[in-house]
Motif scaffolding. Structure first.
Motif, PDB file in Angstrom:
ATOM      1  N   VAL A  48       0.828  -1.211   0.000  1.00 50.90           N
ATOM      2  CA  VAL A  48       0.000   0.000   0.000  1.00 50.90           C
ATOM      3  C   VAL A  48       0.861   1.260   0.000  1.00 50.90           C
ATOM      4  N   ARG A  49       0.436   2.249  -0.765  1.00 48.80           N
ATOM      5  CA  ARG A  49       1.159   3.519  -0.821  1.00 48.80           C
ATOM      6  C   ARG A  49       0.663   4.409   0.318  1.00 48.80           C
ATOM      7  N   VAL A  50       1.568   4.806   1.175  1.00 49.08           N
ATOM      8  CA  VAL A  50       1.220   5.620   2.346  1.00 49.08           C
ATOM      9  C   VAL A  50       2.059   6.889   2.349  1.00 49.08           C
ATOM     10  N   GLU A  51       1.391   8.011   2.497  1.00 48.58           N
ATOM     11  CA  GLU A  51       2.072   9.288   2.684  1.00 48.58           C
ATOM     12  C   GLU A  51       1.717   9.782   4.081  1.00 48.58           C
ATOM     13  N   THR A  52       2.707  10.243   4.834  1.00 46.41           N
ATOM     14  CA  THR A  52       2.433  10.709   6.194  1.00 46.41           C
ATOM     15  C   THR A  52       2.637  12.221   6.285  1.00 46.41           C
ATOM     16  N   LEU A  53       1.725  12.866   6.965  1.00 46.50           N
ATOM     17  CA  LEU A  53       1.816  14.304   7.192  1.00 46.50           C
ATOM     18  C   LEU A  53       1.338  14.578   8.619  1.00 46.50           C
ATOM     19  N   PRO A  54       2.220  14.410   9.612  1.00 46.74           N
ATOM     20  CA  PRO A  54       1.813  14.710  10.989  1.00 46.74           C
ATOM     21  C   PRO A  54       1.284  16.147  11.084  1.00 46.74           C
ATOM     22  N   VAL A  55       0.194  16.334  11.814  1.00 50.74           N
ATOM     23  CA  VAL A  55      -0.427  17.652  11.885  1.00 50.74           C
ATOM     24  C   VAL A  55      -0.533  18.127  13.327  1.00 50.74           C
ATOM     25  N   ALA A  56      -0.810  19.410  13.474  1.00 51.70           N
ATOM     26  CA  ALA A  56      -1.012  20.035  14.782  1.00 51.70           C
ATOM     27  C   ALA A  56      -1.936  21.220  14.587  1.00 51.70           C
ATOM     28  N   ASP A  57      -2.518  21.697  15.685  1.00 48.28           N
ATOM     29  CA  ASP A  57      -3.504  22.772  15.569  1.00 48.28           C
ATOM     30  C   ASP A  57      -3.016  24.094  16.157  1.00 48.28           C
ATOM     31  N   GLY A  58      -1.709  24.209  16.355  1.00 45.99           N
ATOM     32  CA  GLY A  58      -1.148  25.433  16.932  1.00 45.99           C
ATOM     33  C   GLY A  58      -0.656  25.246  18.349  1.00 45.99           C
ATOM     34  N   GLY A  59      -1.145  24.206  19.027  1.00 43.09           N
ATOM     35  CA  GLY A  59      -0.709  23.935  20.392  1.00 43.09           C
ATOM     36  C   GLY A  59       0.601  23.166  20.414  1.00 43.09           C
ATOM     37  N   ASP A  60       0.885  22.513  21.549  1.00 42.81           N
ATOM     38  CA  ASP A  60       2.148  21.787  21.647  1.00 42.81           C
ATOM     39  C   ASP A  60       2.207  20.683  20.590  1.00 42.81           C
TER      40      ASP A  60
END
Length: 372
Positions: A37-49
Motif C-alpha cells: 500500500v502507498r502511504v504518505e504521512t503528514l503529521p499535523v497540529a492545531d497550533g498547540g504543543d
C-alpha cells in the motif's frame, strides 16, 4: 481496482505518542495487511504543543535557542524555519511542560520567553511567522512577550512591573514605542484552536486558569488585572476571537503586534502542504488521543476531515478513547473511528501499550477499507 493511496494526517496522542510516532505505527499496521500500500504521512497540529514538531516533519528546519521559561529559569526552546516562513510555538518557551510536577505560578508565570522566540525568528529573517499558541503555563495577557520585544509596563511610580498576570493590576503606563521595528513589516499569524475573549465568563482566567494552578481567588484577581491591562492597551481587542488564547497571549499579539487570528488547524494545513498531499490520496486517516466534543471545535482531526470531505475523500480516525456518537463523527466527516480503548479498556495500559495497539487498529482499517 484503483490502487489505494493513504494519507495519514493525525495529531499526537497526548501523553503517549507524538504525531510522527502515530504516523509510523499506523503505516506499519496498514502494511502488515497490505504490504504494497502507498502511504504518505503528514503529521499535523492545531497550533498547540507539537506544532513545531509537525513543521519539522514536513520539511522545516529546526532551530533551538535558550530562552526564559515561565518561572524565569532558562529553558531550551525550538522553532522551525523554511525559507522566509517560521513556525513558533509559544508552549516551547512558556508551556506547562516547563513547570516541575505540582508546581504552578498562576499569578507570576511569564511569556517573556515566547517574545524571545519571536525575536529569534525575526533574526532568522522570517517575514511570515505562524505563532501557534496553546498549552501555556501563563495568564499574563502577553505582557511578558511584549516586554521581551521592547515594550515597557510601568506602575504609578514609573517602575517596571514584575512578571505574570497578577502585577498587571498595578499597571499605570504601557509604552510600546520600543517594540522591535521589524515587527511592523511582517505577517504574524496567530494560530489557535481557541477563540475565547480575554476576560469574563468565557475568558482566559475563568476557562483555563484552573489547569494552571489558579484558585478561585486567583482567577478573580487575574480577570480583574487583565481587564485593567486591556483598558490601557485597547479594550476593543479584548473581545476579538483568540484574545483569550494561551492565557491572553493572543490579546497581546493582536493589540500590539498587528497579528491576525486564524484557526490553528487551517493555518497548519496550509503551512504543511496538506492540499497537494490530499489530492494524491484515496483514503485519509486522521486522529488524536481523545476524540470528544472538543475535537469538533477546531481540533486537528475536525480540520483534516472537513478538508477531505470537501475534496470527496473518505476519512477514518484513530484515537485513544472515543467519546463521540456515530452521528457526531458522521457530521464531522469521519466515516468511522478506531479507538485503542476498544482493544485495551484499562487507560493506563492503553497509554503504555499505545504503539502496538495502534498498529492493531491500523490493521483493522486496512481490512475494512483497503481489501474491499
Amino acid at each position: 481496482m484503483e490502487t489505494a493511496r493513504v494519507l495519514v494526517a493525525a495529531d499526537k496522542f497526548k501523553g503517549s505518542l507524538t504525531a510522527v510516532q502515530v504516523a509510523e505505527r499506523v503505516t506499519a499496521g496498514l502494511r502488515r495487511v497490505v504490504p504494497g500500500v502507498r502511504v504518505e504521512t503528514l503529521p499535523v497540529a492545531d497550533g498547540g504543543d507539537g506544532t513545531v514538531a509537525a513543521a519539522v516533519a514536513a520539511g522545516f528546519e529546526r532551530r533551538e535557542v535558550r530562552v526564559t521559561g515561565p518561572l524565569g529559569d532558562p529553558v531550551t526552546a525550538a522553532f522551525a524555519v523554511r525559507g522566509s516562513t517560521a513556525v513558533v510555538e509559544m508552549a516551547e518557551a512558556s508551556g506547562l511542560q516547563h513547570l516541575p510536577d505540582g508546581v504552578f505560578a498562576p499569578l507570576t508565570a511569564t511569556t517573556y520567553g515566547s517574545g524571545e522566540l519571536l525575536r529569534a525568528a525575526l533574526e532568522e529573517g522570517a517575514t511570515t511567522i505562524v505563532f501557534g499558541v496553546g498549552g501555556s503555563a501563563t495568564t499574563d495577557g502577553g505582557a511578558g512577550m511584549l516586554t521581551a520585544l521592547g515594550a515597557r509596563f510601568l506602575d504609578a511610580e514609573g517602575k517596571p512591573l514584575g512578571p505574570g498576570g497578577g502585577p498587571l493590576a498595578e499597571l499605570a503606563e504601557a509604552d510600546l514605542s520600543g517594540l522591535v521595528p521589524r515587527l511592523a513589516r511582517i505577517d504574524l499569524v496567530l494560530a489557535s484552536d481557541v477563540d475565547n475573549p480575554l476576560t469574563g465568563p468565557k475568558g482566559a482566567p475563568e476557562v483555563y486558569g484552573r489547569q494552571k494552578g489558579a484558585s478561585e481567588e486567583d482567577i478573580a484577581v487575574l480577570d480583574a488585572a487583565l481587564a485593567h491591562y486591556a483598558s490601557i492597551l485597547g479594550p476593543d481587542a479584548a473581545a476579538l476571537p483568540g484574545a483569550g488564547a494561551a492565557g491572553g497571549i493572543g490579546y497581546g499579539a493582536l493589540v500590539a503586534l498587528g497579528a491576525r487570528f486564524r484557526p490553528g488547524i487551517e493555518v497548519m494545513l496550509d503551512v504543511l502542504g496538506f492540499a497537494p498531499a490530499l489530492a494524491r490520496a484515496t483514503l485519509v486517516i486522521t486522529g488524536e488521543g481523545s476524540l470528544d466534543e472538543q475535537t469538533l471545535h477546531g481540533k486537528a482531526p475536525a480540520g483534516v476531515a472537513a478538508a477531505a470531505r470537501a475534496a470527496g475523500i473518505e476519512v477514518v480516525a484513530v484515537c485513544g478513547r472515543l467519546a463521540l456518537p456515530p452521528e457526531a463523527l458522521e457530521k464531522a466527516g469521519i466515516r468511522r473511528a478506531y479507538a485503542l480503548a476498544e482493544l485495551e479498556p484499562d487507560p493506563a495500559v492503553s497509554m503504555a501499550q499505545a504503539e502496538p495497539l495502534l498498529e492493531r487498529a491500523a490493521e483493522s482499517i486496512a481490512r475494512d477499507f483497503l481489501l474491499r
